[in-house]
Write a protein that holds these residues in place. Structure first.
Motif, PDB file in Angstrom:
ATOM      1  N   GLY A   1      21.518  10.671   3.346  1.00 16.54           N
ATOM      2  CA  GLY A   1      20.249  11.061   2.746  1.00 16.54           C
ATOM      3  C   GLY A   1      20.253  11.166   1.233  1.00 16.54           C
ATOM      4  O   GLY A   1      19.245  11.573   0.643  1.00 16.54           O
ATOM      5  N   LYS A   2      21.337  10.786   0.574  1.00 17.76           N
ATOM      6  CA  LYS A   2      21.399  10.890  -0.882  1.00 17.76           C
ATOM      7  C   LYS A   2      20.591   9.777  -1.547  1.00 17.76           C
ATOM      8  O   LYS A   2      20.550   8.654  -1.055  1.00 17.76           O
ATOM      9  N   ARG A   3      19.970  10.109  -2.669  1.00 15.06           N
ATOM     10  CA  ARG A   3      19.251   9.106  -3.443  1.00 15.06           C
ATOM     11  C   ARG A   3      20.186   8.556  -4.519  1.00 15.06           C
ATOM     12  O   ARG A   3      20.754   9.310  -5.299  1.00 15.06           O
TER      13      ARG A   3
ATOM     14  N   ARG B   1      18.527   1.099   1.675  1.00 17.52           N
ATOM     15  CA  ARG B   1      18.652   1.328   0.236  1.00 17.52           C
ATOM     16  C   ARG B   1      20.097   1.672  -0.135  1.00 17.52           C
ATOM     17  O   ARG B   1      20.579   1.278  -1.197  1.00 17.52           O
ATOM     18  N   LEU B   2      20.787   2.391   0.756  1.00 14.89           N
ATOM     19  CA  LEU B   2      22.178   2.731   0.475  1.00 14.89           C
ATOM     20  C   LEU B   2      23.024   1.468   0.341  1.00 14.89           C
ATOM     21  O   LEU B   2      23.969   1.434  -0.442  1.00 14.89           O
ATOM     22  N   HIS B   3      22.682   0.428   1.092  1.00 10.50           N
ATOM     23  CA  HIS B   3      23.425  -0.837   1.019  1.00 10.50           C
ATOM     24  C   HIS B   3      23.292  -1.468  -0.362  1.00 10.50           C
ATOM     25  O   HIS B   3      24.157  -2.237  -0.791  1.00 10.50           O
ATOM     26  N   HIS B   4      22.208  -1.165  -1.070  1.00  8.05           N
ATOM     27  CA  HIS B   4      21.974  -1.700  -2.408  1.00  8.05           C
ATOM     28  C   HIS B   4      22.359  -0.711  -3.505  1.00  8.05           C
ATOM     29  O   HIS B   4      22.056  -0.943  -4.678  1.00  8.05           O
ATOM     30  N   ALA B   5      23.020   0.386  -3.128  1.00  6.59           N
ATOM     31  CA  ALA B   5      23.353   1.431  -4.094  1.00  6.59           C
ATOM     32  C   ALA B   5      24.295   0.926  -5.178  1.00  6.59           C
ATOM     33  O   ALA B   5      25.183   0.103  -4.933  1.00  6.59           O
ATOM     34  N   LEU B   6      24.091   1.429  -6.385  1.00  7.05           N
ATOM     35  CA  LEU B   6      24.937   1.087  -7.516  1.00  7.05           C
ATOM     36  C   LEU B   6      26.287   1.781  -7.365  1.00  7.05           C
ATOM     37  O   LEU B   6      26.358   3.002  -7.206  1.00  7.05           O
ATOM     38  N   ALA B   7      27.357   1.005  -7.399  1.00  8.55           N
ATOM     39  CA  ALA B   7      28.696   1.577  -7.264  1.00  8.55           C
ATOM     40  C   ALA B   7      29.014   2.483  -8.442  1.00  8.55           C
ATOM     41  O   ALA B   7      28.497   2.301  -9.556  1.00  8.55           O
TER      42      ALA B   7
ATOM     43  N   PHE C   1       0.837  -1.205   0.000  1.00 10.17           N
ATOM     44  CA  PHE C   1       0.000   0.000   0.000  1.00 10.17           C
ATOM     45  C   PHE C   1       0.872   1.254   0.000  1.00 10.17           C
ATOM     46  O   PHE C   1       0.637   2.193  -0.757  1.00 10.17           O
ATOM     47  N   PHE C   2       1.893   1.263   0.846  1.00  9.53           N
ATOM     48  CA  PHE C   2       2.779   2.426   0.936  1.00  9.53           C
ATOM     49  C   PHE C   2       3.615   2.580  -0.334  1.00  9.53           C
ATOM     50  O   PHE C   2       3.868   3.696  -0.792  1.00  9.53           O
ATOM     51  N   GLU C   3       4.060   1.446  -0.900  1.00 12.57           N
ATOM     52  CA  GLU C   3       4.827   1.530  -2.144  1.00 12.57           C
ATOM     53  C   GLU C   3       3.996   2.101  -3.285  1.00 12.57           C
ATOM     54  O   GLU C   3       4.490   2.897  -4.090  1.00 12.57           O
ATOM     55  N   LYS C   4       2.747   1.691  -3.368  1.00 10.56           N
ATOM     56  CA  LYS C   4       1.887   2.185  -4.442  1.00 10.56           C
ATOM     57  C   LYS C   4       1.503   3.643  -4.222  1.00 10.56           C
ATOM     58  O   LYS C   4       1.369   4.411  -5.177  1.00 10.56           O
ATOM     59  N   ARG C   5       1.326   4.012  -2.956  1.00  6.46           N
ATOM     60  CA  ARG C   5       0.881   5.377  -2.645  1.00  6.46           C
ATOM     61  C   ARG C   5       2.020   6.383  -2.731  1.00  6.46           C
ATOM     62  O   ARG C   5       1.844   7.484  -3.234  1.00  6.46           O
ATOM     63  N   TRP C   6       3.207   6.006  -2.239  1.00 13.48           N
ATOM     64  CA  TRP C   6       4.333   6.940  -2.217  1.00 13.48           C
ATOM     65  C   TRP C   6       5.605   6.278  -2.747  1.00 13.48           C
ATOM     66  O   TRP C   6       6.589   6.136  -2.015  1.00 13.48           O
ATOM     67  N   PRO C   7       5.632   5.855  -4.011  1.00 13.97           N
ATOM     68  CA  PRO C   7       6.830   5.183  -4.531  1.00 13.97           C
ATOM     69  C   PRO C   7       8.008   6.148  -4.673  1.00 13.97           C
ATOM     70  O   PRO C   7       7.825   7.312  -5.056  1.00 13.97           O
ATOM     71  N   LEU C   8       9.202   5.655  -4.371  1.00 14.59           N
ATOM     72  CA  LEU C   8      10.399   6.468  -4.554  1.00 14.59           C
ATOM     73  C   LEU C   8      10.718   6.601  -6.035  1.00 14.59           C
ATOM     74  O   LEU C   8      11.100   7.660  -6.516  1.00 14.59           O
ATOM     75  N   GLU C   9      10.578   5.496  -6.771  1.00 11.31           N
ATOM     76  CA  GLU C   9      10.799   5.529  -8.217  1.00 11.31           C
ATOM     77  C   GLU C   9       9.754   4.651  -8.891  1.00 11.31           C
ATOM     78  O   GLU C   9       9.290   3.662  -8.328  1.00 11.31           O
ATOM     79  N   ARG C  10       9.373   5.026 -10.085  1.00 13.30           N
ATOM     80  CA  ARG C  10       8.390   4.260 -10.834  1.00 13.30           C
ATOM     81  C   ARG C  10       9.015   2.992 -11.377  1.00 13.30           C
ATOM     82  O   ARG C  10      10.160   2.997 -11.828  1.00 13.30           O
ATOM     83  N   THR C  11       8.272   1.894 -11.317  1.00 14.26           N
ATOM     84  CA  THR C  11       8.772   0.619 -11.819  1.00 14.26           C
ATOM     85  C   THR C  11       8.755   0.637 -13.338  1.00 14.26           C
ATOM     86  O   THR C  11       7.694   0.747 -13.953  1.00 14.26           O
TER      87      THR C  11
END
Length: 331
Positions: free
Chosen positions: A278-280, A242-248, A59-69
């Motif tokens: 706090g960086k995206r 999410r930072l742990h999954h960040a693209l190098a 519900f939260f992902e659909k309502r406030w997604p960080l990025e569109r799939t």
């Protein structure tokens, strides 16, 4: 509360006596009677977890997604992982291998006169406070999981397996269970042995797994939230993980070697692996060989990653050379 417990146990008993027990009897596997009864509860807990993820977290992902799939097929394979893991299909395979090993360890411990240490021996007052006892074991469990997670990144042969989890470009609440079976086996064995050594009770252990995995599912959510300035130091949230999954990238070659904690960020803070900037950042891996996991289904991923694992076990001169290069940016 008592009525809910009775209803839960009643459902577990009914499923076991109606479906599982007759199968065990027909296949002459009654020696698995007790583990199978516990497996039914694991299955039921998995159903609860899937419902929480699908109805509440999504519900939260659909309502406030960080990025569109951009490509739902990338996320689709993660849903397969979640169903297979939460409903016990993969854990059953892992359990079939790990149970005889952990059982033998327990037998050897008893034959040598080794009695597992329990926290209550040092803190007797915990006997009277079940919740406090559970939290202490939960913290200890998370501490061990933190160091195991660091090991997954530290050893090349283990990273060959764990890289499957990081190859996902589009993180969602379904991403947490995206793991290779051998990786799951190694983690299960290590955590089960730890649980035996410190005397975690089976009921507590199952509850620790359920609560911990729900927190980890939420921490993978495609949403930019934390638990506030103080809360984000107490509990892992989507922004932290999410930072742990960040693209190098050339400026941050080892950005994913931070924020390892599964549940409690205190371990990253204490051992210098926490980043709160706090960086995206985009998510995924910069190795094109690993990034190719995104074009494969569950079976193909399992086979391909196992091949990576075997190659990583070979001496360096015997490995096929791979020219490293950054993953091209998404169009």
């Amino acid at each position: 509360m008592r009525d809910l417990i009775d209803l839960w146990v009643g459902c577990q008993t009914w499923i076991f006596e109606t479906v599982v027990s007759p199968v065990l009897f027909r296949l002459e596997l009654m020696q698995w009677y007790e583990p199978a009864f516990n497996a039914v509860e694991f299955f039921m807990l998995g159903v609860v977890q899937i419902l929480v993820i699908a109805l509440a977290m999504r519900f939260f992902e659909k309502r406030w997604p960080l990025e569109r799939t951009a490509d739902d097929t990338l996320v689709g394979v993660d849903r397969v992982y979640t169903v297979l893991n939460k409903l016990g299909i993969v854990p059953l395979a892992v359990f079939s291998v790990s149970y005889p090993i952990t059982n033998q360890i327990e037998y050897l411990s008893r034959s040598l006169g080794f009695a597992p240490f329990r926290v209550e021996q040092a803190l007797p007052w915990l006997h009277d406070y079940a919740l406090a006892s559970f939290l202490v074991y939960f913290v200890l469990y998370d501490f061990v999981a933190y160091w195991l997670h660091r090991a997954q990144h530290r050893f090349s042969w283990w990273w060959a397996l764990h890289s499957l989890h990081h190859s996902q470009r589009q993180m969602t609440v379904w991403s947490d269970d995206r793991n290779h079976i051998v990786d799951d086996l190694l983690m299960t064995l290590a955590l089960a042995v730890f649980a035996q050594l410190v005397g975690v009770q089976p009921d507590d252990y199952i509850l620790i797994l359920m609560v911990g995995r729900l927190v980890e599912s939420w921490s993978h959510a495609n949403i930019d939230v934390s638990f506030g300035r103080i809360g984000e130091k107490l509990l892992v949230g989507p922004r932290f993980h999410r930072l742990h999954h960040a693209l190098a990238n050339p400026a941050e070659r080892h950005i994913h070697d931070h924020n390892f904690a599964p549940v409690f960020p205190i371990w990253d803070i204490l051992f210098g692996t926490a980043i709160y900037d706090g960086k995206r950042r985009p998510t995924g891996v910069d190795d094109p060989v690993i990034d190719a996991d995104n074009g494969r289904g569950w079976i193909a991923q399992q086979v391909t990653v196992f091949g990576r694992f075997l190659r990583a076990l070979l001496p360096s001169p015997m490995r096929a050379p791979i020219q490293p290069r950054l993953r091209p940016p998404a169009e």
